[in-house]
Design a protein around this motif. Structure first.
Motif, PDB file in Angstrom:
ATOM      1  N   THR A  58       0.834  -1.199   0.000  1.00 32.26           N
ATOM      2  CA  THR A  58       0.000   0.000   0.000  1.00 32.26           C
ATOM      3  C   THR A  58       0.871   1.252   0.000  1.00 32.26           C
ATOM      4  O   THR A  58       0.581   2.226  -0.715  1.00 32.26           O
ATOM      5  CB  THR A  58      -0.923   0.007   1.237  1.00 32.26           C
ATOM      6  OG1 THR A  58      -1.728  -1.164   1.225  1.00 32.26           O
ATOM      7  CG2 THR A  58      -1.811   1.234   1.242  1.00 32.26           C
ATOM      8  N   SER A 107      -2.724   8.386   5.937  1.00 33.33           N
ATOM      9  CA  SER A 107      -4.116   7.942   5.760  1.00 33.33           C
ATOM     10  C   SER A 107      -4.278   6.538   6.326  1.00 33.33           C
ATOM     11  O   SER A 107      -3.460   5.645   6.060  1.00 33.33           O
ATOM     12  CB  SER A 107      -4.495   7.946   4.281  1.00 33.33           C
ATOM     13  OG  SER A 107      -4.400   9.255   3.758  1.00 33.33           O
ATOM     14  N   PRO A 108      -5.320   6.298   7.123  1.00 26.02           N
ATOM     15  CA  PRO A 108      -5.491   4.986   7.773  1.00 26.02           C
ATOM     16  C   PRO A 108      -5.587   3.846   6.765  1.00 26.02           C
ATOM     17  O   PRO A 108      -6.146   4.003   5.671  1.00 26.02           O
ATOM     18  CB  PRO A 108      -6.798   5.150   8.558  1.00 26.02           C
ATOM     19  CG  PRO A 108      -6.970   6.624   8.729  1.00 26.02           C
ATOM     20  CD  PRO A 108      -6.376   7.250   7.502  1.00 26.02           C
ATOM     21  N   MET A 109      -5.030   2.700   7.133  1.00 28.95           N
ATOM     22  CA  MET A 109      -5.153   1.473   6.352  1.00 28.95           C
ATOM     23  C   MET A 109      -6.028   0.504   7.141  1.00 28.95           C
ATOM     24  O   MET A 109      -5.840   0.354   8.352  1.00 28.95           O
ATOM     25  CB  MET A 109      -3.777   0.841   6.103  1.00 28.95           C
ATOM     26  CG  MET A 109      -2.794   1.727   5.392  1.00 28.95           C
ATOM     27  SD  MET A 109      -1.197   0.876   5.140  1.00 28.95           S
ATOM     28  CE  MET A 109      -0.200   2.254   4.557  1.00 28.95           C
ATOM     29  N   LYS A 110      -6.947  -0.141   6.472  1.00 31.30           N
ATOM     30  CA  LYS A 110      -7.860  -1.057   7.150  1.00 31.30           C
ATOM     31  C   LYS A 110      -7.430  -2.506   6.944  1.00 31.30           C
ATOM     32  O   LYS A 110      -7.229  -2.955   5.811  1.00 31.30           O
ATOM     33  CB  LYS A 110      -9.287  -0.865   6.630  1.00 31.30           C
ATOM     34  CG  LYS A 110      -9.928   0.438   7.078  1.00 31.30           C
ATOM     35  CD  LYS A 110     -11.402   0.488   6.714  1.00 31.30           C
ATOM     36  CE  LYS A 110     -12.039   1.772   7.255  1.00 31.30           C
ATOM     37  NZ  LYS A 110     -13.494   1.829   6.936  1.00 31.30           N
ATOM     38  N   PHE A 111      -7.291  -3.222   8.054  1.00 33.48           N
ATOM     39  CA  PHE A 111      -6.949  -4.647   8.031  1.00 33.48           C
ATOM     40  C   PHE A 111      -7.750  -5.341   9.130  1.00 33.48           C
ATOM     41  O   PHE A 111      -7.678  -4.959  10.299  1.00 33.48           O
ATOM     42  CB  PHE A 111      -5.449  -4.865   8.261  1.00 33.48           C
ATOM     43  CG  PHE A 111      -4.580  -4.325   7.165  1.00 33.48           C
ATOM     44  CD1 PHE A 111      -4.351  -5.052   6.009  1.00 33.48           C
ATOM     45  CD2 PHE A 111      -4.008  -3.074   7.281  1.00 33.48           C
ATOM     46  CE1 PHE A 111      -3.561  -4.549   5.002  1.00 33.48           C
ATOM     47  CE2 PHE A 111      -3.207  -2.563   6.282  1.00 33.48           C
ATOM     48  CZ  PHE A 111      -2.978  -3.304   5.131  1.00 33.48           C
ATOM     49  N   ASN A 112      -8.514  -6.353   8.734  1.00 38.59           N
ATOM     50  CA  ASN A 112      -9.285  -7.145   9.701  1.00 38.59           C
ATOM     51  C   ASN A 112     -10.127  -6.259  10.618  1.00 38.59           C
ATOM     52  O   ASN A 112     -10.105  -6.366  11.838  1.00 38.59           O
ATOM     53  CB  ASN A 112      -8.355  -8.018  10.546  1.00 38.59           C
ATOM     54  CG  ASN A 112      -7.587  -9.008   9.709  1.00 38.59           C
ATOM     55  OD1 ASN A 112      -8.104  -9.522   8.721  1.00 38.59           O
ATOM     56  ND2 ASN A 112      -6.346  -9.268  10.081  1.00 38.59           N
ATOM     57  N   ASP A 113     -10.847  -5.319   9.999  1.00 44.58           N
ATOM     58  CA  ASP A 113     -11.737  -4.410  10.733  1.00 44.58           C
ATOM     59  C   ASP A 113     -10.994  -3.477  11.673  1.00 44.58           C
ATOM     60  O   ASP A 113     -11.598  -2.896  12.583  1.00 44.58           O
ATOM     61  CB  ASP A 113     -12.789  -5.203  11.523  1.00 44.58           C
ATOM     62  CG  ASP A 113     -13.686  -6.041  10.616  1.00 44.58           C
ATOM     63  OD1 ASP A 113     -13.946  -5.582   9.487  1.00 44.58           O
ATOM     64  OD2 ASP A 113     -14.090  -7.132  11.042  1.00 44.58           O
ATOM     65  N   LYS A 114      -9.687  -3.354  11.506  1.00 40.31           N
ATOM     66  CA  LYS A 114      -8.907  -2.419  12.314  1.00 40.31           C
ATOM     67  C   LYS A 114      -8.277  -1.378  11.406  1.00 40.31           C
ATOM     68  O   LYS A 114      -7.924  -1.664  10.259  1.00 40.31           O
ATOM     69  CB  LYS A 114      -7.818  -3.145  13.098  1.00 40.31           C
ATOM     70  CG  LYS A 114      -8.344  -4.063  14.178  1.00 40.31           C
ATOM     71  CD  LYS A 114      -7.182  -4.680  14.951  1.00 40.31           C
ATOM     72  CE  LYS A 114      -7.693  -5.587  16.064  1.00 40.31           C
ATOM     73  NZ  LYS A 114      -6.586  -6.189  16.843  1.00 40.31           N
ATOM     74  N   GLU A 115      -8.136  -0.163  11.926  1.00 41.04           N
ATOM     75  CA  GLU A 115      -7.474   0.898  11.187  1.00 41.04           C
ATOM     76  C   GLU A 115      -6.061   1.097  11.737  1.00 41.04           C
ATOM     77  O   GLU A 115      -5.884   1.236  12.945  1.00 41.04           O
ATOM     78  CB  GLU A 115      -8.260   2.207  11.288  1.00 41.04           C
ATOM     79  CG  GLU A 115      -9.522   2.223  10.433  1.00 41.04           C
ATOM     80  CD  GLU A 115     -10.102   3.623  10.308  1.00 41.04           C
ATOM     81  OE1 GLU A 115      -9.667   4.517  11.071  1.00 41.04           O
ATOM     82  OE2 GLU A 115     -10.974   3.817   9.445  1.00 41.04           O
TER      83      GLU A 115
END
Length: 495
Positions: A58, A107-115
């Motif tokens: 990313t 900018s936040p990255m989303k993984f497994n419903d977590k930012e």
């Protein structure tokens, strides 16, 4: 291979071409942006390497959005990127571009419903004719990046000539480290590991310290990157293994009547564990000192195993065959791969301190740890709790059938002499009482501290604290302590 980007060597070739063009045209000034992801090692430890790799992809995509087709982006290190700008020469525009890059990475990255929010430190270097070659220009950008990191991270810094002495400082530290190894100025301290059920000392974890004349006392964690970059890490691993096995042999000679010989755990938290030479070195060390099998324990972090599980299984089998015992360290700190857990030849699993600290008051962690206990019992692996700070937590862990524990309530890291004094005192106490205890040095001013560990009352105001590093390499960590008074390996509540 992960990002598909050019590597450091290709980037240097592109910069060299840019410098040639600059010499020919005069007005052309190639510019380098050197980008380091802040605290990316923590991301790998907390979320696992699969998520870490996804984040790097990313990051690469976000960086590429700011470039023209003539610019170059490269991955020059594990969590470091470099950008060669050839189409933009206006200083103000370059600064604005660097700021846009910094903001885009936030900018936040989303993984497994977590930012997850990443920050970066960015260094800028502009060609002005003073750089002798492409390596100098890239190094100036790197120096500016480290200046940004020292000033608090998540910022942009432009290279200034006065920053060059900071580069020299890093090279000087590397040279200091090499000299310290050659002169045996690296000290090994030992933190006690306790059998929670028997209330006895069963072993120690070896901890490495370096007292630098300018920067003071440094733990291995503080200078591990310097050691890795300078190539000194294999020497440090050999040093701590050598001293650990010599101590085991000495304790075996001093206390031949112990039913279970004392062990020493050595943490190997780098890719050194995957060196084929390490297996041969361990085999030679164990053969030289003839220590009992299993008394040298190698602690290997879970995150390191998950980088290459197939290779890990092979290397760990060799290490165990060489006579070493194996501990899976920091279990639960990332995304555990239960598929490989049953295949890995670990004898012991060390539960990460984030689960252990204040576990008696943390119901979610307690539920997870109970599940870990049930699973490890089924796999016939012993458990050790790391980072115990409160007596009530130690009692709770013992009720869960944890075999071992370590933490500040049992004592801070000690020199080899202090360890020997403490063990002699324990032997004397056990000879008198018939029990090999750990509360041999008690404060007479408090009745509850005179109780055995299992009966200790926990004061209401008892607060956890982290163990400080040793105060001095020479003269012992606490010079105020009397020479004939051993450091306590106490299981009592500390005020």
């Amino acid at each position: 291979s992960l990002t598909g980007l050019p590597n450091r060597e290709l980037m240097l070739d592109r910069i060299a071409a840019g410098l040639t063009r600059a010499a020919e045209e005069g007005t052309y000034r190639p510019t380098i942006l050197y980008i380091d992801i802040d605290r990316f090692r923590e991301v790998n430890a907390n979320f696992g390497l699969v998520v870490g790799d996804s984040m790097l992809l990313t990051v690469a995509r976000r960086l590429a959005r700011h470039l023209t087709p003539l610019d170059t982006i490269a991955r020059v290190g594990g969590d470091q990127f470099a950008i060669l700008l050839v189409t933009e020469t206006e200083p103000r525009q370059i600064a604005m571009l660097a700021e846009r890059v910094r903001r885009s990475l936030r900018s936040p990255m989303k993984f497994n419903d977590k930012e997850v929010v990443l920050t970066s430190s960015i260094g800028i270097a502009v060609y002005d004719g003073s750089q002798a070659n492409q390596s100098d220009l890239l190094r100036e950008a790197e120096i500016a990046m480290y200046a940004a990191k020292r000033m608090g991270s998540d910022r942009v810094e432009i290279f200034k000539p006065e920053m060059r002495h900071e580069k020299d400082d890093r090279h000087a530290i590397e040279a200091d480290l090499q000299r310290a190894i050659e002169r045996r100025q690296i000290r090994v301290y030992y933190q006690p590991i306790i059998d929670l059920m028997e209330e006895s000392v069963v072993g120690f974890e070896a901890v490495m310290y370096w007292e630098h004349p300018q920067f003071g006392l440094m733990s291995l964690e503080d200078f591990s990157k310097i050691a890795e970059r300078s190539g000194a890490l294999p020497s440090l691993v050999n040093l701590i293994l050598d001293q650990a096995t010599r101590q085991i042999a000495l304790w075996r000679k001093k206390f031949p009547k112990r039913e279970m010989p004392l062990f020493v755990s050595v943490n190997i938290s780098s890719n050194q564990v995957f060196r084929h030479e390490l297996v041969q070195e361990i085999r030679m060390i164990l053969r030289r000192d003839a220590i009992p099998k299993g008394t040298l324990k190698l602690e290997i972090p879970e995150s390191l195993i998950l980088e290459n599980p197939e290779q890990a299984v092979e290397i760990l089998d060799w290490l165990k065959g060489a006579g070493a015992s194996l501990t899976l360290d920091k279990f639960g700190s990332g995304f555990s791969s239960f598929n490989y857990l049953s295949r890995l030849p670990f004898d012991t699993v060390k539960v990460d301190k984030s689960y252990v600290q204040n576990i008696s008051q943390n119901e979610p962690n307690a539920v997870l740890v109970k599940s870990i206990v049930a699973m490890m019992q089924g796999l016939d692996k012993k458990l050790i709790a790391d980072g115990i700070e409160l007596v009530q937590d130690a009692l709770y862990l013992r009720s869960l059938k944890f075999e071992y524990g370590q933490g500040i309530i049992y004592g801070d890291p000690m020199t080899d002499r202090e360890v020997l004094s403490s063990l002699i005192a324990i032997e004397k106490e056990s000879g008198k009482s018939g029990k090999r205890g750990i509360s041999f040095l008690k404060r007479k001013s408090r009745k509850d501290e005179d109780a055995a560990f299992g009966d200790a009352q926990v004061p209401v105001q008892q607060q956890g604290r982290r163990a400080p590093p040793p105060k001095a390499v020479t003269g012992g960590p606490d010079r105020r302590r009397q020479a004939n008074q051993p450091r306590p390996l106490v299981g009592m509540a500390k005020q």
